[in-house]
Design a protein around this motif. Structure first.
Motif, PDB file in Angstrom:
ATOM      1  N   VAL A  94       0.368  -1.430   0.704  1.00 23.06           N
ATOM      2  CA  VAL A  94      -0.310   0.178   0.068  1.00 23.06           C
ATOM      3  C   VAL A  94       0.459   1.546  -0.339  1.00 23.06           C
ATOM      4  CG1 VAL A  94      -1.556   1.186   1.498  1.00 23.06           C
ATOM      5  CG2 VAL A  94      -1.963  -0.775   1.350  1.00 23.06           C
ATOM      6  N   TYR A  95       1.734   1.751   0.862  1.00 22.96           N
ATOM      7  CA  TYR A  95       2.301   2.624   1.505  1.00 22.96           C
ATOM      8  C   TYR A  95       3.499   3.093  -0.699  1.00 22.96           C
ATOM      9  CZ  TYR A  95       0.086   2.719   5.176  1.00 22.96           C
ATOM     10  OH  TYR A  95      -1.413   2.331   6.306  1.00 22.96           O
ATOM     11  N   THR A  96       4.501   2.077  -0.792  1.00 19.56           N
ATOM     12  CA  THR A  96       5.158   1.601  -1.760  1.00 19.56           C
ATOM     13  C   THR A  96       4.249   2.635  -3.746  1.00 19.56           C
ATOM     14  OG1 THR A  96       6.787  -0.144  -1.388  1.00 19.56           O
ATOM     15  CG2 THR A  96       6.337   0.538  -3.526  1.00 19.56           C
ATOM     16  N   ALA A  97       2.974   1.903  -2.826  1.00 18.88           N
ATOM     17  CA  ALA A  97       1.702   2.104  -3.920  1.00 18.88           C
ATOM     18  C   ALA A  97       1.627   4.119  -3.739  1.00 18.88           C
ATOM     19  CB  ALA A  97       0.774   1.526  -4.448  1.00 18.88           C
ATOM     20  N   ARG A  98       1.527   4.444  -2.212  1.00 14.36           N
ATOM     21  CA  ARG A  98       0.838   5.430  -2.367  1.00 14.36           C
ATOM     22  C   ARG A  98       2.080   6.834  -2.900  1.00 14.36           C
ATOM     23  NH1 ARG A  98      -2.646   7.817   1.899  1.00 14.36           N
ATOM     24  NH2 ARG A  98      -1.835  10.213   2.420  1.00 14.36           N
ATOM     25  N   PHE A  99       3.604   5.975  -2.385  1.00 14.52           N
ATOM     26  CA  PHE A  99       4.428   6.981  -2.594  1.00 14.52           C
ATOM     27  C   PHE A  99       4.303   7.981  -4.454  1.00 14.52           C
ATOM     28  CE2 PHE A  99       9.122   7.538  -3.359  1.00 14.52           C
ATOM     29  CZ  PHE A  99       9.325   8.630  -2.255  1.00 14.52           C
ATOM     30  N   GLY A 100       4.597   6.412  -4.924  1.00 18.48           N
ATOM     31  CA  GLY A 100       4.469   6.463  -5.821  1.00 18.48           C
ATOM     32  C   GLY A 100       3.385   7.196  -6.997  1.00 18.48           C
ATOM     33  N   ILE A 101       2.231   7.404  -6.626  1.00 23.87           N
ATOM     34  CA  ILE A 101       0.786   7.851  -7.165  1.00 23.87           C
ATOM     35  C   ILE A 101       1.535   9.614  -6.331  1.00 23.87           C
ATOM     36  CG2 ILE A 101      -1.629   8.540  -6.220  1.00 23.87           C
ATOM     37  CD1 ILE A 101      -1.796   5.763  -6.124  1.00 23.87           C
ATOM     38  N   ARG A 102       2.017   9.458  -4.845  1.00 21.07           N
ATOM     39  CA  ARG A 102       2.389  10.626  -4.528  1.00 21.07           C
ATOM     40  C   ARG A 102       3.245  11.498  -4.986  1.00 21.07           C
ATOM     41  NH1 ARG A 102       5.857  13.285  -0.899  1.00 21.07           N
ATOM     42  NH2 ARG A 102       6.701  11.994  -0.146  1.00 21.07           N
ATOM     43  N   MET A 103       4.532  10.825  -5.922  1.00 17.74           N
ATOM     44  CA  MET A 103       6.134  11.201  -6.624  1.00 17.74           C
ATOM     45  C   MET A 103       5.107  11.876  -8.201  1.00 17.74           C
ATOM     46  SD  MET A 103       8.405  11.711  -4.402  1.00 17.74           S
ATOM     47  CE  MET A 103       7.415  12.330  -3.447  1.00 17.74           C
ATOM     48  N   LEU A 104       4.426  11.184  -8.675  1.00  8.98           N
ATOM     49  CA  LEU A 104       3.416  11.291 -10.026  1.00  8.98           C
ATOM     50  C   LEU A 104       2.836  12.953 -10.097  1.00  8.98           C
ATOM     51  CD1 LEU A 104       3.618  10.046 -12.441  1.00  8.98           C
ATOM     52  CD2 LEU A 104       1.084   8.938 -12.186  1.00  8.98           C
ATOM     53  N   MET A 105       2.418  13.177  -8.841  1.00  5.27           N
ATOM     54  CA  MET A 105       1.085  14.002  -8.549  1.00  5.27           C
ATOM     55  C   MET A 105       2.218  15.812  -8.467  1.00  5.27           C
ATOM     56  SD  MET A 105      -1.623  14.339  -5.343  1.00  5.27           S
ATOM     57  CE  MET A 105       0.105  15.134  -4.352  1.00  5.27           C
ATOM     58  N   ASN A 106       3.299  15.014  -8.379  1.00  4.47           N
ATOM     59  CA  ASN A 106       3.649  16.282  -7.242  1.00  4.47           C
ATOM     60  C   ASN A 106       5.065  16.451  -8.238  1.00  4.47           C
ATOM     61  OD1 ASN A 106       3.388  15.951  -4.373  1.00  4.47           O
ATOM     62  ND2 ASN A 106       5.466  15.619  -3.571  1.00  4.47           N
ATOM     63  N   GLU A 107       5.769  15.886  -9.097  1.00  4.42           N
ATOM     64  CA  GLU A 107       6.926  16.061 -10.375  1.00  4.42           C
ATOM     65  C   GLU A 107       5.799  15.790 -11.800  1.00  4.42           C
ATOM     66  OE1 GLU A 107       9.750  15.924  -9.640  1.00  4.42           O
ATOM     67  OE2 GLU A 107       9.870  15.816  -7.567  1.00  4.42           O
ATOM     68  N   PHE A 108       4.955  15.677 -11.948  1.00  5.78           N
ATOM     69  CA  PHE A 108       4.445  15.323 -13.704  1.00  5.78           C
ATOM     70  C   PHE A 108       2.445  15.552 -13.171  1.00  5.78           C
ATOM     71  CE2 PHE A 108       7.635  11.998 -13.126  1.00  5.78           C
ATOM     72  CZ  PHE A 108       8.202  12.350 -14.528  1.00  5.78           C
ATOM     73  N   LEU A 109       2.761  17.124 -12.861  1.00  2.00           N
ATOM     74  CA  LEU A 109       1.716  17.524 -13.227  1.00  2.00           C
ATOM     75  C   LEU A 109       1.410  18.549 -13.638  1.00  2.00           C
ATOM     76  CD1 LEU A 109      -1.326  16.292 -10.218  1.00  2.00           C
ATOM     77  CD2 LEU A 109      -1.300  15.690 -12.849  1.00  2.00           C
ATOM     78  N   GLY A 110       3.311  19.020 -13.854  1.00  2.00           N
ATOM     79  CA  GLY A 110       3.319  20.682 -14.383  1.00  2.00           C
ATOM     80  C   GLY A 110       3.047  20.532 -16.353  1.00  2.00           C
ATOM     81  N   GLU A 111       4.741  21.028 -16.213  1.00  2.00           N
ATOM     82  CA  GLU A 111       5.428  20.482 -17.655  1.00  2.00           C
ATOM     83  C   GLU A 111       5.727  19.572 -18.201  1.00  2.00           C
ATOM     84  OE1 GLU A 111       8.955  23.219 -18.066  1.00  2.00           O
ATOM     85  OE2 GLU A 111       8.567  24.832 -17.742  1.00  2.00           O
ATOM     86  N   ASP A 112       5.548  18.439 -17.253  1.00  2.00           N
ATOM     87  CA  ASP A 112       5.609  17.196 -17.580  1.00  2.00           C
ATOM     88  C   ASP A 112       4.861  16.133 -17.847  1.00  2.00           C
ATOM     89  OD1 ASP A 112       8.490  17.789 -18.770  1.00  2.00           O
ATOM     90  OD2 ASP A 112       9.188  16.814 -16.778  1.00  2.00           O
ATOM     91  N   PHE A 113       3.923  16.848 -18.024  1.00  2.00           N
ATOM     92  CA  PHE A 113       2.460  16.041 -17.835  1.00  2.00           C
ATOM     93  C   PHE A 113       2.293  15.533 -19.175  1.00  2.00           C
ATOM     94  CE2 PHE A 113      -2.707  15.698 -17.578  1.00  2.00           C
ATOM     95  CZ  PHE A 113      -2.569  14.725 -17.610  1.00  2.00           C
ATOM     96  N   LYS A 114       1.131  14.298 -19.374  1.00  2.32           N
ATOM     97  CA  LYS A 114       1.099  13.520 -20.187  1.00  2.32           C
ATOM     98  C   LYS A 114      -0.600  12.606 -19.588  1.00  2.32           C
ATOM     99  CE  LYS A 114       5.413  12.324 -22.468  1.00  2.32           C
ATOM    100  NZ  LYS A 114       5.948  11.567 -22.938  1.00  2.32           N
ATOM    101  N   ASP A 115      -1.547  13.241 -20.841  1.00  2.26           N
ATOM    102  CA  ASP A 115      -2.934  12.838 -19.901  1.00  2.26           C
ATOM    103  C   ASP A 115      -2.787  11.004 -19.440  1.00  2.26           C
ATOM    104  OD1 ASP A 115      -3.519  14.597 -21.373  1.00  2.26           O
ATOM    105  OD2 ASP A 115      -5.238  14.245 -22.959  1.00  2.26           O
ATOM    106  N   GLU A 116      -1.960  10.485 -20.368  1.00  2.00           N
ATOM    107  CA  GLU A 116      -1.789   8.975 -19.467  1.00  2.00           C
ATOM    108  C   GLU A 116      -1.520   8.802 -18.708  1.00  2.00           C
ATOM    109  OE1 GLU A 116       2.961   7.800 -21.525  1.00  2.00           O
ATOM    110  OE2 GLU A 116       0.958   8.702 -22.950  1.00  2.00           O
ATOM    111  N   TYR A 117      -0.899  10.284 -17.802  1.00  8.15           N
ATOM    112  CA  TYR A 117      -0.866   9.528 -16.660  1.00  8.15           C
ATOM    113  C   TYR A 117      -2.084   9.905 -15.309  1.00  8.15           C
ATOM    114  CZ  TYR A 117       4.053  11.273 -18.151  1.00  8.15           C
ATOM    115  OH  TYR A 117       5.091  11.005 -18.854  1.00  8.15           O
ATOM    116  N   LEU A 118      -2.893   9.553 -15.960  1.00 13.41           N
ATOM    117  CA  LEU A 118      -4.642  10.053 -15.066  1.00 13.41           C
ATOM    118  C   LEU A 118      -4.132   8.876 -14.726  1.00 13.41           C
ATOM    119  CD1 LEU A 118      -5.893  13.048 -16.458  1.00 13.41           C
ATOM    120  CD2 LEU A 118      -5.564  12.733 -14.366  1.00 13.41           C
TER     121      LEU A 118
END
Length: 239
Positions: free
Chosen positions: A144-168
């Motif tokens: 659970v907490y590995t997956a949670r960390f992964g989602i948080r990193m995706l949120m922190n790092e890839f919702l800006g300039e490097d965002f792609k629709d597929e990440y959702l």
């Protein structure tokens, strides 16, 4: 770590202080009670009761000392605050590959949401291309907490300039009944609604998320100051 004890230079002696001993010196009994309620899924006796700024100070001391490698390799830790200090130390590592290796080694031992959520390695911003592959692996984890960390990193790092629709879709596809996992998925989409509204709102309109996550994502978006009033009113129609 070497700590000088005593004021008389003739009688000074140096002792080796462990991270646990440093945490004990910073203990706050009232804060321990608060933390016990905040993190109900771990044993109360594993909580010392140390405030976050103090733990970050300890992490900086450990990072600069010869205690660092010994501490990072001494897994699992017994206490909640030792785990937090561990991740704070990792977050200070500047070399991307070294940091990733330390994160991978530690994630299986993360047992609660604050440890998963409070550390954000700055060096992750250096190499998003390499980081993305690790994030995908973390999100796929059954832990659970590995997956949670992964989602948080995706949120922190890839919702800006490097965002792609597929990440959702990476996050929407993550299923599980654990409360802390579902809450992270909702948090991700609430943040996406603030930063990438036109694409992420389709997941709300088409009810692509589990019902509980769907409602929680809307709730958190409506509560966010980063979502416009117009968007909030529209989102409310999908409750």
């Amino acid at each position: 770590m070497d700590v000088i004890i005593g004021n008389n230079p003739i009688r000074e002696k140096r002792v080796h202080m462990t991270v646990y001993e440093m945490l004990l010196k910073a203990k706050d009994e009232n804060y321990k009670e608060f933390q016990t309620k905040l993190v109900p899924n771990i044993q109360p006796e594993t909580i010392i009761g140390v405030r976050t700024p103090k733990m970050r100070e300890i992490a900086k001391q450990v990072f600069k000392s010869d205690l660092r490698d010994e501490f990072l390799n001494d897994l699992p830790h017994k206490y909640y605050e030792e785990n937090l200090v561990h991740f704070f130390v990792i977050a200070l590592i500047k070399d991307f590959d070294e940091c990733i290796e330390a994160v991978d080694k530690f994630l299986p031992y993360v047992d609660c949401w604050p440890v998963s959520d409070q550390a954000s390695p700055k060096c992750f911003k250096k190499d998003h291309e390499k980081l993305l592959e690790y994030i995908k692996k973390w999100i796929e984890s059954d832990h659970v907490y590995t997956a949670r960390f992964g989602i948080r990193m995706l949120m922190n790092e890839f919702l800006g300039e490097d965002f792609k629709d597929e990440y959702l879709e990476l996050v929407a596809a993550k299923k599980g009944e654990d409360y802390y996992l579902k809450m992270m998925v909702a948090w991700y989409f609430a943040t996406a609604l603030a930063k990438q509204y036109d694409v992420s709102v389709k997941y709300i309109e088409n009810r692509r998320l589990d019902e509980w996550v769907h409602k929680k994502a809307i709730q958190k978006a409506v509560e966010s100051f980063r979502v416009t009033d117009e968007h909030k009113e529209y989102l409310k129609t999908f409750r």
